[in-house]
Design a protein around this motif. Structure first.
Motif, PDB file in Angstrom:
ATOM      1  N   LYS A 245       0.831  -1.207   0.000  1.00 35.24           N
ATOM      2  CA  LYS A 245       0.000   0.000   0.000  1.00 35.24           C
ATOM      3  C   LYS A 245       0.860   1.250   0.000  1.00 35.24           C
ATOM      4  O   LYS A 245       0.441   2.301  -0.473  1.00 35.24           O
TER       5      LYS A 245
ATOM      6  N   ALA B 250      -6.140   0.502  -4.491  1.00 32.29           N
ATOM      7  CA  ALA B 250      -6.270  -0.929  -4.773  1.00 32.29           C
ATOM      8  C   ALA B 250      -6.306  -1.208  -6.268  1.00 32.29           C
ATOM      9  O   ALA B 250      -5.757  -2.212  -6.733  1.00 32.29           O
TER      10      ALA B 250
ATOM     11  N   ARG C   9      -2.754  -1.255  -7.428  1.00 33.82           N
ATOM     12  CA  ARG C   9      -2.055  -2.465  -6.955  1.00 33.82           C
ATOM     13  C   ARG C   9      -2.467  -3.677  -7.772  1.00 33.82           C
ATOM     14  O   ARG C   9      -1.622  -4.489  -8.162  1.00 33.82           O
ATOM     15  N   ASN C  10      -3.749  -3.811  -8.054  1.00 36.55           N
ATOM     16  CA  ASN C  10      -4.222  -4.955  -8.846  1.00 36.55           C
ATOM     17  C   ASN C  10      -3.678  -4.913 -10.270  1.00 36.55           C
ATOM     18  O   ASN C  10      -3.269  -5.942 -10.816  1.00 36.55           O
TER      19      ASN C  10
END
Length: 67
Positions: A8, A14, A17-18
């Motif tokens: 993070k 998110a 990150r994905n």
């Protein structure tokens, strides 16, 4: 065997990150043959904007001594 870890702290959202994880795994699948050692990839923020061919080339360069 390869794992991809995106913290993070590196990418707070998110969605990012994905996306970074998916791009790293896709680049790892292009390598043939995979190294016999376990590999953990910690991508940086630049993975989101780097051309895919550059990602594959960087992984080949980084993992070449392990083959």
């Amino acid at each position: 065997m390869a794992s991809v870890v995106v913290s993070k702290k590196t990418l707070p959202r998110a969605v990012d990150r994905n996306r970074a994880t998916r791009r790293a795994y896709a680049a790892l699948r292009r390598l043939s043959p995979m190294p016999r050692a376990g590999v953990v990839v910690f991508p940086r923020r630049e993975i989101l904007k780097a051309p895919f061919a550059m990602l594959v080339a960087d992984l080949v360069h980084a993992l070449d001594p392990m083959r």
